[in-house]
Design a protein around this motif. Structure first.
Motif, short mmCIF file in Angstrom:
data_model
loop_
_atom_site.label_atom_id
_atom_site.label_comp_id
_atom_site.label_asym_id
_atom_site.label_seq_id
_atom_site.Cartn_x
_atom_site.Cartn_y
_atom_site.Cartn_z
N ASN A 1 4.18 1.17 2.30
CA ASN A 1 4.16 0.46 3.57
C ASN A 1 4.36 -1.02 3.25
O ASN A 1 3.41 -1.71 2.86
CB ASN A 1 2.83 0.70 4.29
CG ASN A 1 2.77 -0.01 5.62
OD1 ASN A 1 3.64 -0.80 5.98
ND2 ASN A 1 1.72 0.27 6.38
N GLY B 1 -6.61 -7.87 1.44
CA GLY B 1 -5.50 -7.18 2.09
C GLY B 1 -4.60 -8.20 2.78
O GLY B 1 -5.08 -9.22 3.27
N MET C 1 4.58 -3.45 5.07
CA MET C 1 3.89 -4.37 5.98
C MET C 1 2.41 -4.55 5.63
O MET C 1 1.75 -5.42 6.19
CB MET C 1 4.02 -3.88 7.43
CG MET C 1 5.47 -3.74 7.89
SD MET C 1 6.44 -5.25 7.68
CE MET C 1 6.06 -6.09 9.19
N LYS C 2 1.87 -3.74 4.73
CA LYS C 2 0.47 -3.86 4.30
C LYS C 2 0.42 -3.87 2.78
O LYS C 2 0.90 -2.95 2.14
CB LYS C 2 -0.37 -2.70 4.84
CG LYS C 2 -0.61 -2.76 6.33
CD LYS C 2 -1.43 -1.58 6.77
CE LYS C 2 -2.84 -2.04 6.94
NZ LYS C 2 -3.73 -1.02 7.51
N TRP C 3 -0.19 -4.93 2.25
CA TRP C 3 -0.29 -5.06 0.80
C TRP C 3 -1.74 -5.08 0.36
O TRP C 3 -2.62 -5.59 1.06
CB TRP C 3 0.38 -6.36 0.35
CG TRP C 3 1.87 -6.34 0.35
CD1 TRP C 3 2.69 -5.79 1.29
CD2 TRP C 3 2.72 -6.91 -0.63
NE1 TRP C 3 3.99 -5.99 0.96
CE2 TRP C 3 4.04 -6.68 -0.23
CE3 TRP C 3 2.49 -7.60 -1.81
CZ2 TRP C 3 5.13 -7.11 -0.96
CZ3 TRP C 3 3.57 -8.03 -2.55
CH2 TRP C 3 4.89 -7.78 -2.13
N PRO D 1 1.25 -13.74 7.58
CA PRO D 1 0.46 -12.51 7.45
C PRO D 1 -1.03 -12.81 7.69
O PRO D 1 -1.46 -13.96 7.59
CB PRO D 1 0.69 -12.09 6.00
CG PRO D 1 1.00 -13.37 5.29
CD PRO D 1 1.70 -14.25 6.28
N LYS D 2 -1.77 -11.79 8.03
CA LYS D 2 -3.23 -11.89 8.11
C LYS D 2 -3.77 -11.48 6.74
O LYS D 2 -3.35 -10.46 6.18
CB LYS D 2 -3.81 -10.95 9.17
CG LYS D 2 -3.40 -11.30 10.57
CD LYS D 2 -4.21 -12.44 11.10
CE LYS D 2 -3.83 -12.72 12.53
NZ LYS D 2 -3.76 -14.12 12.84
N CYS D 3 -4.67 -12.26 6.20
CA CYS D 3 -5.26 -11.98 4.89
C CYS D 3 -6.75 -11.76 5.07
O CYS D 3 -7.43 -12.57 5.70
CB CYS D 3 -4.98 -13.13 3.94
SG CYS D 3 -3.23 -13.36 3.62
N GLU E 1 -1.58 -8.28 5.68
CA GLU E 1 -0.86 -7.50 6.68
C GLU E 1 0.18 -8.39 7.36
O GLU E 1 -0.16 -9.42 7.94
CB GLU E 1 -1.83 -6.93 7.70
CG GLU E 1 -1.20 -5.91 8.59
CD GLU E 1 -2.23 -5.09 9.36
OE1 GLU E 1 -1.86 -4.57 10.41
OE2 GLU E 1 -3.39 -4.99 8.91
N GLU F 1 0.85 -1.19 0.00
CA GLU F 1 0.00 0.00 0.00
C GLU F 1 0.88 1.24 0.00
O GLU F 1 2.00 1.22 0.51
CB GLU F 1 -0.90 0.02 1.24
CG GLU F 1 -2.00 -1.00 1.20
CD GLU F 1 -2.95 -0.87 2.38
OE1 GLU F 1 -2.84 0.09 3.18
OE2 GLU F 1 -3.83 -1.73 2.49
#
Length: 158
Positions: free
Chosen positions: A36, A60, A38-40, A72-74, A62, A29
């Motif tokens: 960032n 998303g 750490m956030k896609w 990551p959390k999706c 993260e 992002e």
């Protein structure tokens, strides 16, 4: 941010840019021109010749500070209709669970392809939302009808 996490994500970003599955989208992002890592933002295409075909599903990703030791959390948008997606949009998938199938060698490409597989092949042994689970296990026609409505909700951007 952990330098290990930053280094790994940077490496994966380079790898993704050179080799990613057709129709998939994934990138960090950007806020005010600053990335960032750490956030896609990602998009997963519905697989051809399935009820998901034609949809282009936003998700998303993260990354935690201790990535790749932890997954990551999706998350899809809230209330995404699927038996293995919580009402919050969080994906319930063994490779995203540090107590089940997560191993640090799993990469972004494998995660997104695993989620695409989950769309077309839900796991009834790990339900995350009642409505989609009941429809999938007890009324497949209703399930397919609701999925097709969701396909229309997420058309490809091109």
């Amino acid at each position: 941010m952990s330098s290990i996490a930053r280094g790994r994500i940077t490496q994966e970003r380079k790898r993704w840019r050179k080799d990613h599955p057709p129709g998939f989208f994934a990138r960090p992002e950007t806020n005010d021109g600053v990335q960032n890592l750490m956030k896609w933002k990602c998009h997963i295409p519905g697989r051809k010749d399935t009820i998901w075909e034609g949809g282009y599903y936003p998700i998303g990703m993260e990354f935690p500070e201790d990535y790749p030791q932890k997954p990551p959390k999706c998350r899809f948008p809230a209330n995404f209709y699927h038996p293995n997606v919580y009402p919050s949009g969080t994906v319930c998938l063994s490779i995203l669970n540090e107590d089940e199938g997560w191993v640090p060698s799993i990469n972004i490409k494998q995660i997104l392809q695993g989620i695409q597989d989950l769309l077309t092949d839900p796991n009834p042994n790990s339900p995350a939302q009642t409505e989609a689970y009941v429809d999938y296990t007890k009324n497949l026609k209703e399930y397919e009808s609701k999925v097709k409505k969701q396909v229309d909700k997420f058309p490809p951007p091109f």
